[in-house]
Scaffold this active site. Sequence first.
Site, PDB file in Angstrom:
ATOM      1  N   MET A 230       4.433   2.622  10.369  1.00  0.00           N
ATOM      2  CA  MET A 230       3.367   2.121   9.511  1.00  0.00           C
ATOM      3  C   MET A 230       2.373   3.232   9.169  1.00  0.00           C
ATOM      4  O   MET A 230       1.901   3.331   8.032  1.00  0.00           O
ATOM      5  CB  MET A 230       2.649   0.955  10.188  1.00  0.00           C
ATOM      6  CG  MET A 230       1.629   0.259   9.293  1.00  0.00           C
ATOM      7  SD  MET A 230       0.770  -1.132  10.097  1.00  0.00           S
ATOM      8  CE  MET A 230       2.101  -2.326  10.223  1.00  0.00           C
TER       9      MET A 230
ATOM     10  N   TRP B  91       3.992   5.594   6.728  1.00  0.00           N
ATOM     11  CA  TRP B  91       4.087   4.950   5.418  1.00  0.00           C
ATOM     12  C   TRP B  91       2.822   5.186   4.598  1.00  0.00           C
ATOM     13  O   TRP B  91       2.886   5.383   3.387  1.00  0.00           O
ATOM     14  CB  TRP B  91       4.340   3.450   5.591  1.00  0.00           C
ATOM     15  CG  TRP B  91       4.140   2.675   4.325  1.00  0.00           C
ATOM     16  CD1 TRP B  91       4.905   2.744   3.189  1.00  0.00           C
ATOM     17  CD2 TRP B  91       3.111   1.719   4.049  1.00  0.00           C
ATOM     18  NE1 TRP B  91       4.414   1.891   2.229  1.00  0.00           N
ATOM     19  CE2 TRP B  91       3.311   1.255   2.728  1.00  0.00           C
ATOM     20  CE3 TRP B  91       2.049   1.210   4.788  1.00  0.00           C
ATOM     21  CZ2 TRP B  91       2.480   0.314   2.146  1.00  0.00           C
ATOM     22  CZ3 TRP B  91       1.219   0.265   4.205  1.00  0.00           C
ATOM     23  CH2 TRP B  91       1.435  -0.176   2.894  1.00  0.00           C
ATOM     24  N   HIS B  92       1.668   5.198   5.243  1.00  0.00           N
ATOM     25  CA  HIS B  92       0.428   5.448   4.516  1.00  0.00           C
ATOM     26  C   HIS B  92       0.347   6.884   4.005  1.00  0.00           C
ATOM     27  O   HIS B  92      -0.305   7.142   2.989  1.00  0.00           O
ATOM     28  CB  HIS B  92      -0.777   5.149   5.410  1.00  0.00           C
ATOM     29  CG  HIS B  92      -1.072   3.684   5.559  1.00  0.00           C
ATOM     30  ND1 HIS B  92      -0.691   2.957   6.670  1.00  0.00           N
ATOM     31  CD2 HIS B  92      -1.690   2.802   4.732  1.00  0.00           C
ATOM     32  CE1 HIS B  92      -1.079   1.698   6.517  1.00  0.00           C
ATOM     33  NE2 HIS B  92      -1.672   1.576   5.363  1.00  0.00           N
ATOM     34  N   GLY B  93       0.996   7.810   4.707  1.00  0.00           N
ATOM     35  CA  GLY B  93       0.981   9.194   4.254  1.00  0.00           C
ATOM     36  C   GLY B  93       1.304  10.145   5.393  1.00  0.00           C
ATOM     37  O   GLY B  93       1.092   9.829   6.570  1.00  0.00           O
TER      38      GLY B  93
END
Length: 401
Positions: free
Chosen positions: A329, A332-334
């Site tokens: 997670m 996924w944001h960066g």
Amino acid sequence: MKFEHMIPYANPLYFIWLIIALLPMILLLLYKGKRWGWYQIALTLVFLYISFGGQYWQQGVALIGYVIFQTLLVYGYHYYRTKKPNNRSSIFYLAVAAAILPLFLVKVTPFFDGQASIFNFLGISYLTFKSVQMIMEMRDGLIKEYHPFRYIQFLLFFPTISSGPIDRYRRFEKELLEAPSKEKYVDFLEKGVWNIFLGFFYKFILGYYLGQVMLPGVTKEIMSHGLFSWSFFGYMYVYSLYLFFDFAGYSLFAVGVSNLMGYDTPVNFNKPFLAPNIKEFWNRWHMSLSFWFRDYIYMRLMFTLIKKKVFKSRIVASNVGYFALFLIMGVWHGLTWYYVLYGLYHALLICGNDAWIRFKKKKGKNLPSNKATKVFSIVVTFHAVCFSFLIFSGILDQLLF
């Protein structure tokens, strides 16, 4: 009235076009209890053009290419399953990897050359989650038939394309094929209007004041005085509240517009800052994403770890699953250290919460449990979450490096 290309829900003018366009559909549902399929398709094309046309044409081209790719990919996997019901796992994993590939390229490209990927477009993450979900549920036998045109409508459902929530195909398909009765639609209409007005209050009043008025001031303060000052708390609280009201506002718009169209799109937030523990927080915050990660990553990983007996202890397996889940997670944001730290921090909180629950079961009789302890739990959880959003904001990167 001048026509403009604009990001969904970011401009009040967007809502003027939206209400004008939705009015025929609202009246038809209200008085006849049915939809014109062709009108919903036309509506989708118009608002996709508003969002991905003009100066955003490159995103529009990327979106078209992406939808074609995913539609053919899901068709190919479904065709393979119908020919070989006892399909090999390798084909399934290959299909999932292929579905994720465009998003992976979008996330990785800036890390190497500092520029956005040509595959990028607004909402690519949400569409990817829908695509992966489709393949996994086909493999599980939950989706037995594949209708490409319905799948495309699922992907391109314009109210939720930019900000979610992440819907489930089987639920969406059922409502796509059967409009609500006139009586039921009255409830939908009331919910839709309420959600949109609440979204306006969240985003354009509270979100605007917190993000445009207060946040620049507290940012300047923390940059001047550093982490070890009272400005630390001011920034942490303001940023956390801004993040919630801005994002929850967007989600309420998406749900409200879906309601006006006769779809019961699931809500995305449920008073998350009143959660008494971190696990309950994730059951209330960005719920469609939390449940997606839970159902399609954590539960499947746990099943594999337990089935293969990788760890003797279920507790160890669960903790490993949480760290894997939140690491994914975070990434996924960066691909930045503070997003990774954000994910690992939440994994640590979840594991700590589970350890506390196990401890309470053993020592529960000797521990107080009343309204005061519940309020205390809510306050502690709120501050733990706010600190995670401070990490998420990237301010530490500016202050420390």
